[in-house]
Design a protein around this motif. Structure first.
Motif: not given
Length: 444
Positions: A105-115
């Protein structure tokens, strides 16, 4: 009654406690990514009961306050594609490796952003009185789309305990050290190589149609294989020479340079020719499991000499899934050349495109290398420069105003093309995989 309630409260387990600990961490992206190890800081909050008794099975929660690295600027990670697993060390009155696992379960994680990693949970059955400390240890990050990849993170310093459980003697007998979760910590797949692949996948060793051994006059020398054209005396098959093609590639992870051996063969078909483009030699093994129908190669063959334009050739997508360690092959690329001029026309490998798993890699030759020369007779609606290239296998060729060649930049000393190298991994993990051409040294 109130007094009795007070007694009951007095003997129940103490409320849960939460404590945070930070520690230096090294994360190893999948080896196939070519990315170096990442040094960062992991911050973890561990929640566990302050007190419990022997025989109790307690639940422990590992919350990621901060992962060791951001998601690098390579791919966006989709929603609910990331799952953490790890190990929590129990020490003191009893020792145990507690298997921890979080939901995917995770929200969308854009490039160059916090995990964004989900909370992990595990269980420990208490077996001895005294104090039991809980210390975070190694953890693993799995991303399941478009293929499964893993990144392993380990502490690089002694980690302080994040929580302590005071265990009282409740008369319970000894029990297991963990609950229902598995005790084995997931690790990187053993099939993933420790270095980038070093060869180029190749198609079949012979063209799609039989090729008779050409004579010296048929194969030519520096100008590539040649045909006897209209005066061929019935010859239908023409074999080109293998040429070393220097490429400059635009990949999802940056610009790369490489060289690949390529050969163009032709079979006369009416007034035109059926072309077969082959990638020769150097086979590589797959660095990971590759899904079915995920790789689609194509090329624009460049015309020169009497004729001008390009001919579109393409290969089929992989019809079966490719397992890690199995060889990857580039299939023969095929298309139809309809001449637009009379005379000797040359054929050179042109722009190569690889579409894979939603990504595109484009490789442009820096120098025209003629593989085949044909005597051609102009056909209605033939190539003859300036038109649009045929766009499907079996379609007619058209011009693309290429002047029949490409700029020569002298890029002759590139390493052999390590094609279709699976890029998987980020500084902390990779949420996807793309196929790309890689240079002769490890990607940094």
């Amino acid at each position: 009654m109130l007094g009795g309630a007070g007694i009951l409260l007095g003997v129940s387990a103490a409320p849960a406690q939460a404590a945070e600990v930070a520690y230096a961490t090294e994360c190893i992206p999948p080896a196939i990514s070519g990315l170096p190890p990442v040094q960062g800081t992991t911050k973890v909050e561990v929640t566990a009961p302050a007190e419990a008794k022997v025989g109790d099975e307690v639940e422990i929660v590992w919350k990621f306050v901060q992962a060791a690295s951001k998601n690098p600027n390579i791919l966006d990670l989709g929603q609910d594609t990331v799952q953490p697993t790890g190990t929590l060390k129990a020490a003191g009155a009893q020792t145990a490796d507690i298997a921890m696992q979080g939901p995917r379960q995770n929200p969308p994680i854009p490039k160059n952003s916090d995990m964004k990693l989900s909370d992990m949970k595990g269980k420990l059955k208490l077996t001895a009185p005294g104090e039991v400390t809980l210390t975070p240890d190694a953890y693993n990050i799995n991303v399941n789309k478009p293929i499964s990849t893993d990144t392993k993170c380990t502490p690089k310093e002694t980690v302080k305990p994040a929580a302590t459980i005071k265990v009282t003697d409740g008369g319970g007998g000894p029990g297991g050290t963990t609950g229902g979760l598995p005790t084995v910590v997931p690790t990187l797949p053993t099939g993933v190589p420790t270095d980038l692949p070093t060869g180029l996948p190749t198609g079949s060793s012979s063209p799609s149609s039989p090729d008779p051994t050409p004579s010296e006059s048929e194969t030519g020398a520096d100008t590539g294989g040649s045909s006897t054209g209209g005066g061929d005396g019935g010859q239908t098959d023409f074999t080109g020479k293998e040429v070393q093609v220097p490429y400059e590639c635009k990949t999802p992870i940056g610009d790369k340079e490489a060289t690949s051996p390529v050969q163009i063969n032709a079979k006369k078909s009416g007034g035109g020719f059926d072309l077969t483009v082959q990638f020769k030699k150097s086979v590589m093994d797959s660095p990971a499991d590759i899904p079915k129908d995920s790789v689609k190669p194509s090329m624009e063959v460049v015309l020169g000499g009497a004729d001008k334009g390009t001919v579109h050739v393409e290969g089929p997508a992989n019809s079966e899934a490719i397992k890690s360690g199995d060889p990857i092959e580039i299939p023969d690329l095929t298309g139809t050349y309809k001449p637009g001029a009379n005379g000797e026309s040359t054929l050179s490998p042109g722009v190569l495109t690889i579409e894979a798993l939603g990504t595109t890699t484009t490789c442009t030759p820096t120098k025209a290398e003629v593989s085949l020369t044909l005597d051609t007779t102009e056909q209605a609606s033939g190539a003859s420069g300036g038109g649009s290239a045929g766009s499907s296998t079996g379609g007619s060729a058209g011009g693309s105003s290429t002047d029949g060649g490409l700029a020569a930049t002298g890029a002759e000393d590139h390493g052999s093309l390590k094609a279709l190298g699976l890029v998987a991994g980020t500084a902390l993990l990779l949420g996807g995989a793309v196929f790309t051409f890689m240079p002769g040294r490890r990607l940094r």
